[in-house]
Design a protein around this motif. Structure first.
Motif, mmCIF file in Angstrom:
data_model
loop_
_atom_site.group_PDB
_atom_site.id
_atom_site.type_symbol
_atom_site.label_atom_id
_atom_site.label_comp_id
_atom_site.label_asym_id
_atom_site.label_seq_id
_atom_site.Cartn_x
_atom_site.Cartn_y
_atom_site.Cartn_z
ATOM 1 N N PHE A 93 28.186 43.970 44.230
ATOM 2 C CA PHE A 93 26.786 43.628 43.978
ATOM 3 C C PHE A 93 26.510 42.250 44.564
ATOM 4 C CE2 PHE A 93 29.195 42.012 40.374
ATOM 5 C CZ PHE A 93 28.627 40.775 40.091
ATOM 6 N N ALA A 94 25.238 41.983 44.827
ATOM 7 C CA ALA A 94 24.825 40.690 45.373
ATOM 8 C C ALA A 94 24.596 39.699 44.234
ATOM 9 C CB ALA A 94 23.554 40.852 46.193
ATOM 10 N N PHE A 95 24.903 38.448 44.512
ATOM 11 C CA PHE A 95 24.589 37.350 43.595
ATOM 12 C C PHE A 95 24.234 36.154 44.471
ATOM 13 C CE2 PHE A 95 28.967 36.577 44.621
ATOM 14 C CZ PHE A 95 29.134 35.197 44.540
ATOM 15 N N PRO A 96 23.579 35.126 43.933
ATOM 16 C CA PRO A 96 23.236 33.969 44.767
ATOM 17 C C PRO A 96 24.512 33.372 45.383
ATOM 18 C CG PRO A 96 22.054 33.866 42.687
ATOM 19 C CD PRO A 96 23.048 35.001 42.581
ATOM 20 N N GLY A 97 24.589 33.400 46.694
ATOM 21 C CA GLY A 97 25.759 32.853 47.383
ATOM 22 C C GLY A 97 26.660 33.903 47.996
ATOM 23 N N GLY A 98 26.433 35.180 47.692
ATOM 24 C CA GLY A 98 27.300 36.186 48.289
ATOM 25 C C GLY A 98 27.261 37.521 47.579
ATOM 26 N N ARG A 99 28.400 38.195 47.650
ATOM 27 C CA ARG A 99 28.568 39.500 47.002
ATOM 28 C C ARG A 99 29.928 39.490 46.313
ATOM 29 N NH1 ARG A 99 28.930 44.057 50.512
ATOM 30 N NH2 ARG A 99 30.267 42.760 51.772
ATOM 31 N N ARG A 100 30.064 40.334 45.294
ATOM 32 C CA ARG A 100 31.354 40.417 44.605
ATOM 33 C C ARG A 100 31.476 41.722 43.848
ATOM 34 N NH1 ARG A 100 30.729 35.775 39.954
ATOM 35 N NH2 ARG A 100 30.064 37.108 38.253
ATOM 36 N N PHE A 101 32.699 41.975 43.379
ATOM 37 C CA PHE A 101 32.957 43.084 42.464
ATOM 38 C C PHE A 101 33.919 42.597 41.395
ATOM 39 C CE2 PHE A 101 36.319 43.598 45.629
ATOM 40 C CZ PHE A 101 37.441 43.923 44.879
ATOM 41 N N PHE A 103 37.061 43.812 38.657
ATOM 42 C CA PHE A 103 38.068 44.847 38.444
ATOM 43 C C PHE A 103 38.994 44.446 37.315
ATOM 44 C CE2 PHE A 103 40.273 41.907 41.231
ATOM 45 C CZ PHE A 103 41.586 41.928 40.794
ATOM 46 N N SER A 104 39.733 45.427 36.809
ATOM 47 C CA SER A 104 40.784 45.119 35.837
ATOM 48 C C SER A 104 42.130 45.515 36.436
ATOM 49 C CB SER A 104 40.545 45.837 34.504
ATOM 50 O OG SER A 104 40.562 47.227 34.673
ATOM 51 N N ASP A 105 43.154 44.782 36.046
ATOM 52 C CA ASP A 105 44.521 45.015 36.513
ATOM 53 C C ASP A 105 45.245 45.948 35.532
ATOM 54 O OD1 ASP A 105 45.281 43.497 34.285
ATOM 55 O OD2 ASP A 105 46.032 41.817 35.440
ATOM 56 N N PRO A 106 46.529 46.240 35.744
ATOM 57 C CA PRO A 106 47.257 47.126 34.828
ATOM 58 C C PRO A 106 47.346 46.615 33.384
ATOM 59 C CG PRO A 106 48.396 47.024 36.909
ATOM 60 C CD PRO A 106 47.304 45.983 36.953
ATOM 61 N N SER A 107 47.068 45.334 33.171
ATOM 62 C CA SER A 107 47.081 44.775 31.817
ATOM 63 C C SER A 107 45.691 44.679 31.214
ATOM 64 C CB SER A 107 47.748 43.384 31.831
ATOM 65 O OG SER A 107 49.121 43.507 32.100
ATOM 66 N N ASP A 108 44.692 45.253 31.897
ATOM 67 C CA ASP A 108 43.290 45.259 31.458
ATOM 68 C C ASP A 108 42.611 43.905 31.531
ATOM 69 O OD1 ASP A 108 43.317 48.019 30.957
ATOM 70 O OD2 ASP A 108 44.117 47.703 28.936
ATOM 71 N N ASN A 109 43.187 42.929 32.252
ATOM 72 C CA ASN A 109 42.510 41.656 32.474
ATOM 73 C C ASN A 109 41.412 41.859 33.519
ATOM 74 O OD1 ASN A 109 44.152 39.998 30.785
ATOM 75 N ND2 ASN A 109 45.736 40.060 32.342
ATOM 76 N N GLU A 110 40.304 41.156 33.349
ATOM 77 C CA GLU A 110 39.176 41.255 34.270
ATOM 78 C C GLU A 110 39.218 40.128 35.283
ATOM 79 O OE1 GLU A 110 34.277 41.389 34.210
ATOM 80 O OE2 GLU A 110 35.405 41.459 32.321
ATOM 81 N N TYR A 111 38.947 40.462 36.543
ATOM 82 C CA TYR A 111 38.888 39.502 37.653
ATOM 83 C C TYR A 111 37.678 39.854 38.498
ATOM 84 C CZ TYR A 111 43.828 39.200 36.419
ATOM 85 O OH TYR A 111 45.004 39.066 35.750
ATOM 86 N N ALA A 112 37.316 38.947 39.405
ATOM 87 C CA ALA A 112 36.269 39.228 40.390
ATOM 88 C C ALA A 112 36.813 38.863 41.764
ATOM 89 C CB ALA A 112 35.017 38.427 40.092
ATOM 90 N N VAL A 113 36.286 39.540 42.777
ATOM 91 C CA VAL A 113 36.568 39.213 44.160
ATOM 92 C C VAL A 113 35.221 39.015 44.826
ATOM 93 C CG1 VAL A 113 37.612 39.967 46.338
ATOM 94 C CG2 VAL A 113 38.676 40.608 44.168
ATOM 95 N N TRP A 114 35.071 37.916 45.589
ATOM 96 C CA TRP A 114 33.786 37.620 46.194
ATOM 97 C C TRP A 114 33.911 37.337 47.683
ATOM 98 C CZ3 TRP A 114 31.296 33.329 48.464
ATOM 99 C CH2 TRP A 114 32.088 32.190 48.611
ATOM 100 N N SER A 115 32.787 37.405 48.363
ATOM 101 C CA SER A 115 32.690 37.083 49.779
ATOM 102 C C SER A 115 31.273 36.602 50.054
ATOM 103 C CB SER A 115 33.014 38.325 50.621
ATOM 104 O OG SER A 115 33.104 37.986 51.981
ATOM 105 N N GLU A 116 31.093 35.932 51.175
ATOM 106 C CA GLU A 116 29.755 35.476 51.543
ATOM 107 C C GLU A 116 28.854 36.669 51.781
ATOM 108 O OE1 GLU A 116 32.464 34.306 53.229
ATOM 109 O OE2 GLU A 116 32.495 32.209 52.686
#
Length: 116
Positions: A93-101, A103-116
């Motif tokens: 999805f878009a946000f001010p400054g770029g795009r990101r998504f 996700f959760s890892d095998p331990s159910d922790n939440e992270y984001a990955v972003w790009s311009e």
């Protein structure tokens, strides 16, 4: 070299320590050093840190800090997360400054990955 009063290290819970280690090695190329059966540290992730065995997980909904990882190829990173067994919580999805998504890892922790 550690810098005075700068964030230096990050520690995160991991219900599935082995699965979490394998996931981040596969998707992002992080390297790991184990310190006993309940702790592994990662390097090559931009900031060093570690995962400790725990029954809890980190998620934005519970008020946790969100670790955000940069990607030059956002779609490729999302695909790699999915191929390694990560769950997409929020598709790109878009946000001010770029795009990101998110996700959760095998331990159910939440992270984001972003790009311009």
């Amino acid at each position: 070299m550690a810098e005075h009063h700068k964030i230096n290290y990050l520690e995160l819970p991991a219900k599935d320590l082995e699965g979490t280690r394998a996931f981040f090695a596969q998707v992002f190329g992080w390297q790991f050093v184990d310190y006993g059966p309940d702790y592994t540290c990662f390097t090559n992730g931009g900031m060093d840190g570690g995962f400790y065995r725990a029954d809890t997980c980190a998620s934005v909904a519970s008020g946790s800090v969100l670790m955000v990882i940069y990607s030059k190829a956002l779609e490729d990173s999302q695909q790699a997360v999915q191929q390694a067994g990560g769950e997409i919580i929020k598709p790109i999805f878009a946000f001010p400054g770029g795009r990101r998504f998110h996700f959760s890892d095998p331990s159910d922790n939440e992270y984001a990955v972003w790009s311009e």
